[in-house]
Design a protein around this motif. Structure first.
Motif, PDB file in Angstrom:
ATOM      1  N   LEU A  77      -6.431  11.769   0.071  1.00 33.08           N
ATOM      2  CA  LEU A  77      -6.060  13.163  -0.181  1.00 33.08           C
ATOM      3  C   LEU A  77      -5.393  13.344  -1.538  1.00 33.08           C
ATOM      4  N   GLN A  78      -4.671  12.336  -2.011  1.00 35.38           N
ATOM      5  CA  GLN A  78      -4.036  12.459  -3.323  1.00 35.38           C
ATOM      6  C   GLN A  78      -5.066  12.739  -4.413  1.00 35.38           C
ATOM      7  N   HIS A  79      -6.253  12.187  -4.269  1.00 32.33           N
ATOM      8  CA  HIS A  79      -7.275  12.382  -5.289  1.00 32.33           C
ATOM      9  C   HIS A  79      -7.867  13.787  -5.280  1.00 32.33           C
ATOM     10  N   ALA A  80      -7.667  14.512  -4.181  1.00 30.86           N
ATOM     11  CA  ALA A  80      -8.190  15.878  -4.115  1.00 30.86           C
ATOM     12  C   ALA A  80      -7.499  16.806  -5.096  1.00 30.86           C
ATOM     13  N   ARG A  81      -6.371  16.390  -5.651  1.00 34.63           N
ATOM     14  CA  ARG A  81      -5.701  17.208  -6.661  1.00 34.63           C
ATOM     15  C   ARG A  81      -6.565  17.391  -7.900  1.00 34.63           C
ATOM     16  N   ARG A  82      -7.587  16.550  -8.049  1.00 34.04           N
ATOM     17  CA  ARG A  82      -8.431  16.637  -9.246  1.00 34.04           C
ATOM     18  C   ARG A  82      -9.158  17.976  -9.339  1.00 34.04           C
ATOM     19  N   TRP A  83      -9.401  18.610  -8.221  1.00 31.23           N
ATOM     20  CA  TRP A  83     -10.104  19.898  -8.286  1.00 31.23           C
ATOM     21  C   TRP A  83      -9.373  21.002  -7.547  1.00 31.23           C
ATOM     22  N   ARG A 136       0.840  -1.206   0.000  1.00 33.32           N
ATOM     23  CA  ARG A 136       0.000   0.000   0.000  1.00 33.32           C
ATOM     24  C   ARG A 136       0.871   1.251   0.000  1.00 33.32           C
ATOM     25  N   GLY A 137       1.967   1.190   0.768  1.00 33.06           N
ATOM     26  CA  GLY A 137       2.877   2.329   0.802  1.00 33.06           C
ATOM     27  C   GLY A 137       3.477   2.624  -0.555  1.00 33.06           C
ATOM     28  N   LEU A 138       3.836   1.574  -1.293  1.00 36.95           N
ATOM     29  CA  LEU A 138       4.400   1.778  -2.621  1.00 36.95           C
ATOM     30  C   LEU A 138       3.367   2.376  -3.571  1.00 36.95           C
ATOM     31  N   VAL A 139       2.105   1.992  -3.428  1.00 40.64           N
ATOM     32  CA  VAL A 139       1.057   2.588  -4.262  1.00 40.64           C
ATOM     33  C   VAL A 139       1.035   4.099  -4.074  1.00 40.64           C
ATOM     34  N   VAL A 140       0.992   4.573  -2.829  1.00 40.19           N
ATOM     35  CA  VAL A 140       0.827   6.016  -2.617  1.00 40.19           C
ATOM     36  C   VAL A 140       2.100   6.787  -2.933  1.00 40.19           C
ATOM     37  N   THR A 141       3.272   6.243  -2.626  1.00 43.84           N
ATOM     38  CA  THR A 141       4.487   7.009  -2.928  1.00 43.84           C
ATOM     39  C   THR A 141       4.744   7.051  -4.432  1.00 43.84           C
TER      40      THR A 141
END
Length: 345
Positions: free
Chosen positions: A338-344, A48-53
């Motif tokens: 939170l990474q997905h919040a970059r969409r807006w 999971r850590g590798l996914v987010v980094t």
């Protein structure tokens, strides 16, 4: 596209993730913000850590270092046949034999994400070698296959014709839905291929969406979107997100409200991103925003599910408020959402 405004969105923070990590990997548990080293490491969380980094488009020196360590852990965990160990003690000794459980699927998800998205070419190359080694296997567990399929979908982002990834993704969707083309459990009241909702539920819908999209199968895509739409509906209470708790919900059974787990919110956010990308429907963008808002306080208890002092995510939402422990799974769920919040932003 825009989403309905909620609490102010903050940028992803990797402070607590770095606190939970050492030169070997990512510790699984914490008491409040303090690492519990005696519990050791697990491949599930490192993956999971590798996914987010690996998702970070412009990683800081700290995040780049975490990516290298997590990739190194996964390649060390992988056996000669492509399966993975899961549990490593603080004494650096494996507590199990390589297997094909959820950790195998999540390892392929992390490796596939790194192979497709890492900013470092050598990380992409090494991750792809390990992904290919593991992608030749198949697990009997539908969730393990779903997680592996999400890694395959990441690889297909960069190489739509990759045969190993394409075959794994198609097999993952079949594992989730079963052999029947009628989907007997999936009716209007329970549009789901299992008779119980357990954990990381939205990942099952996401892999079906991905398989339909990458495989050019509109019927399969529709099934995945309907699964996700149904899951969104039953996890809505008075307009806010109220996710399946740790004990799950059974078809025709009671639906307790606690203890809600951050992993459910993160899985839903990931799946809604896949749905938004596949359809362009702004309704999915609004759902992503609801997932972000759950962590920021728009939940059943009306409390933030993270600690501003440490940057860690709380382990669960109980009837009395947050479980204040800040382990790897919950912190990664917070960061990933939170990474997905970059969409807006």
């Amino acid at each position: 596209m825009t989403a309905t405004l909620g609490p102010p969105v903050i940028a992803p923070t990797f402070t607590h993730l770095a606190r939970l990590s050492d030169d070997t990997g990512l510790f699984e548990h914490a008491r409040h913000g303090v690492v519990r080293r005696g519990h050791g490491y697990c491949t599930d969380d490192v993956a999971r850590g590798l996914v987010v980094t690996a998702r970070e488009p412009e990683p800081s020196v700290t995040v780049a270092g975490l990516t290298e360590r997590y990739l190194g852990f996964l390649t060390h965990a992988q056996g000669a046949d492509g399966a993975f160990h899961n549990r490593l003690g603080y004494d650096r000794r494996w507590r199990d034999e390589p297997g094909l459980g959820d950790w195998w699927g999540r390892a392929l998800w992390g490796l596939g994400t790194a192979a497709a998205r890492s900013a470092a070419p050598w990380i992409r190359e090494e991750a792809m070698i390990a992904f290919r080694q593991g992608a030749s296997l198949r697990s009997p567990a539908p969730r393990a296959m779903a997680f592996a399929g999400l890694g395959a979908a990441e690889v297909l982002r960069g190489d739509p014709g990759d045969p190993a990834a394409g075959g794994l993704l198609a097999d993952a969707a079949r594992a989730v839905l079963g052999a029947s083309t009628t989907y007997p459990l999936m009716d209007l009241d329970w549009f789901w291929p299992e008779d119980r909702l357990t954990y990381a539920n939205a990942a099952l819908a996401e892999v079906v969406i991905a398989a339909g999209r990458h495989g050019g199968d509109p019927e399969l895509l529709t099934v995945g979107l309907r699964m996700l739409g149904w899951l969104r509906e039953i996890q809505t209470r008075e307009g806010r997100l109220s996710v399946v708790p740790a004990q799950g919900w059974r078809r025709h059974g009671p639906r307790p409200g606690h203890d809600q787990q951050p992993i459910e919110v993160a899985a839903l956010a990931d799946a809604c991103v896949a749905a938004a990308d596949a359809t362009g429907d702004p309704g999915w963008e609004a759902e992503i925003r609801r997932c972000v808002d759950w962590f920021l306080g728009d939940n059943d208890a009306g409390v933030p599910m993270w600690d501003p002092g440490t940057g860690g995510g709380y382990d669960g939402l109980t009837p009395d408020g947050p479980n204040l422990n800040q382990g790897a799974e919950s912190t990664l769920a917070f960061v990933a959402t939170l990474q997905h919040a970059r969409r807006w932003s």
